[in-house]
Scaffold this active site. Structure first.
Site, PDB file in Angstrom:
ATOM      1  N   GLY A 163       0.830  -1.195   0.000  1.00  0.00           N
ATOM      2  CA  GLY A 163       0.000   0.000   0.000  1.00  0.00           C
ATOM      3  C   GLY A 163       0.865   1.245   0.000  1.00  0.00           C
ATOM      4  O   GLY A 163       2.017   1.208   0.452  1.00  0.00           O
ATOM      5  N   GLN A 197       2.860   9.936   1.132  1.00  0.00           N
ATOM      6  CA  GLN A 197       4.134   9.215   1.152  1.00  0.00           C
ATOM      7  C   GLN A 197       4.979   9.482  -0.087  1.00  0.00           C
ATOM      8  O   GLN A 197       6.139   9.103  -0.131  1.00  0.00           O
ATOM      9  CB  GLN A 197       3.900   7.712   1.294  1.00  0.00           C
ATOM     10  CG  GLN A 197       3.340   7.320   2.648  1.00  0.00           C
ATOM     11  CD  GLN A 197       3.142   5.831   2.719  1.00  0.00           C
ATOM     12  OE1 GLN A 197       2.118   5.309   2.273  1.00  0.00           O
ATOM     13  NE2 GLN A 197       4.129   5.137   3.251  1.00  0.00           N
ATOM     14  N   CYS A 246       5.947   0.068   7.504  1.00  0.00           N
ATOM     15  CA  CYS A 246       5.539   1.159   6.629  1.00  0.00           C
ATOM     16  C   CYS A 246       6.728   1.589   5.786  1.00  0.00           C
ATOM     17  O   CYS A 246       7.848   1.681   6.296  1.00  0.00           O
ATOM     18  CB  CYS A 246       5.042   2.330   7.483  1.00  0.00           C
ATOM     19  SG  CYS A 246       4.490   3.769   6.532  1.00  0.00           S
ATOM     20  N   LEU A 247       6.482   1.846   4.513  1.00  0.00           N
ATOM     21  CA  LEU A 247       7.559   2.284   3.629  1.00  0.00           C
ATOM     22  C   LEU A 247       8.180   3.597   4.096  1.00  0.00           C
ATOM     23  O   LEU A 247       9.356   3.852   3.843  1.00  0.00           O
ATOM     24  CB  LEU A 247       7.049   2.429   2.192  1.00  0.00           C
ATOM     25  CG  LEU A 247       6.569   1.145   1.517  1.00  0.00           C
ATOM     26  CD1 LEU A 247       6.012   1.437   0.132  1.00  0.00           C
ATOM     27  CD2 LEU A 247       7.678   0.116   1.452  1.00  0.00           C
ATOM     28  N   HIS A 258      -4.530   1.354   7.504  1.00  0.00           N
ATOM     29  CA  HIS A 258      -3.155   1.875   7.611  1.00  0.00           C
ATOM     30  C   HIS A 258      -2.943   3.011   6.610  1.00  0.00           C
ATOM     31  O   HIS A 258      -2.443   4.081   6.966  1.00  0.00           O
ATOM     32  CB  HIS A 258      -2.152   0.734   7.368  1.00  0.00           C
ATOM     33  CG  HIS A 258      -0.728   1.173   7.333  1.00  0.00           C
ATOM     34  ND1 HIS A 258       0.169   0.836   8.320  1.00  0.00           N
ATOM     35  CD2 HIS A 258      -0.026   1.902   6.426  1.00  0.00           C
ATOM     36  CE1 HIS A 258       1.358   1.353   8.020  1.00  0.00           C
ATOM     37  NE2 HIS A 258       1.259   1.995   6.867  1.00  0.00           N
ATOM     38  N   GLU A 259      -3.328   2.773   5.348  1.00  0.00           N
ATOM     39  CA  GLU A 259      -3.111   3.788   4.316  1.00  0.00           C
ATOM     40  C   GLU A 259      -3.988   5.014   4.546  1.00  0.00           C
ATOM     41  O   GLU A 259      -3.547   6.142   4.340  1.00  0.00           O
ATOM     42  CB  GLU A 259      -3.337   3.201   2.920  1.00  0.00           C
ATOM     43  CG  GLU A 259      -2.368   2.098   2.542  1.00  0.00           C
ATOM     44  CD  GLU A 259      -0.897   2.436   2.751  1.00  0.00           C
ATOM     45  OE1 GLU A 259      -0.502   3.620   2.589  1.00  0.00           O
ATOM     46  OE2 GLU A 259      -0.133   1.518   3.089  1.00  0.00           O
ATOM     47  N   HIS A 286      -2.590   7.690   6.816  1.00  0.00           N
ATOM     48  CA  HIS A 286      -1.672   8.651   6.199  1.00  0.00           C
ATOM     49  C   HIS A 286      -2.430   9.881   5.696  1.00  0.00           C
ATOM     50  O   HIS A 286      -1.886  10.982   5.706  1.00  0.00           O
ATOM     51  CB  HIS A 286      -0.918   8.016   5.025  1.00  0.00           C
ATOM     52  CG  HIS A 286       0.182   7.105   5.431  1.00  0.00           C
ATOM     53  ND1 HIS A 286       1.314   7.528   6.094  1.00  0.00           N
ATOM     54  CD2 HIS A 286       0.333   5.773   5.249  1.00  0.00           C
ATOM     55  CE1 HIS A 286       2.120   6.504   6.301  1.00  0.00           C
ATOM     56  NE2 HIS A 286       1.544   5.416   5.811  1.00  0.00           N
TER      57      HIS A 286
END
Length: 185
Positions: free
Chosen positions: A45, A50, A98-99, A140-141, A144
């Site tokens: 994701g 991000q 997380c990225l 989660h996404e 953000h």
């Protein structure tokens, strides 16, 4: 085009994202670039903040998780201006990463079932119920888009235990295998 992933400490990750206007230029290309960036970083994701854009847009492809979580088989979405309609009271705690926080993994409790309304990249409206790990990825996404990251959901003690990792991310010394943009670099 692969975009840089903005790392923890970047101000855009702490801003509440703006709605994507219906006439946003090159929206389909942005969605394609976000998918390419996510795949390049081995993610499931990615949210627009991000990649440095304060927009209510995210992409998910959780198919790779399908062997362990059948609800993820074929779960590939672009979600524009997503809104939660419902979240189950039942929650489950699982480890997340997380990225934007390379090397940081912590257990986070999330609702096991959600109902979400969103537009796809063709601006077609969808309303769907998502369960299990797929629901976790969507939540989660979506965090953000609200200016939050998953470590906001962990205890102060756990955050303190990750302080050196977080500081190295902010300083730009954390290692990651994908194109990234740290505050200190």
């Amino acid at each position: 085009m692969i975009l840089p992933v903005y790392l923890y400490g970047q101000p855009v990750l702490r801003k509440e994202a703006e709605e994507v206007p219906m006439d946003y230029p090159d929206l389909k290309q942005l969605v394609a670039n976000m998918f390419e960036t996510m795949y390049n970083a081995d993610g499931v994701g990615l949210a627009a903040p991000q990649v440095g854009l304060s927009l209510r847009l995210l992409v998910i492809d959780a198919d790779v998780m399908g062997d362990d979580f059948p609800e993820c088989k074929g779960f590939k979405r672009a979600m524009i201006n997503p809104v939660f309609l419902e979240k189950s009271e039942e929650e489950v705690s699982m480890e997340e990463g997380c990225l934007s926080l390379p090397g940081v993994h912590e257990k986070v409790s999330r609702s096991t079932k959600i109902r979400v309304k969103y537009l796809d990249e063709d601006l077609k409206e969808h309303e769907e119920t998502v369960e299990g790990f797929a629901a976790r990825v969507v939540q989660h996404e979506c965090e953000h888009l609200e200016g939050h990251v998953f470590i906001d959901n962990i205890s102060g003690i756990r955050r303190q235990l990750n302080k050196s990792k977080l500081n190295s991310i902010i300083k730009g010394t954390a290692r990651c295998s994908y194109k990234a943009k740290a505050v200190g670099k």
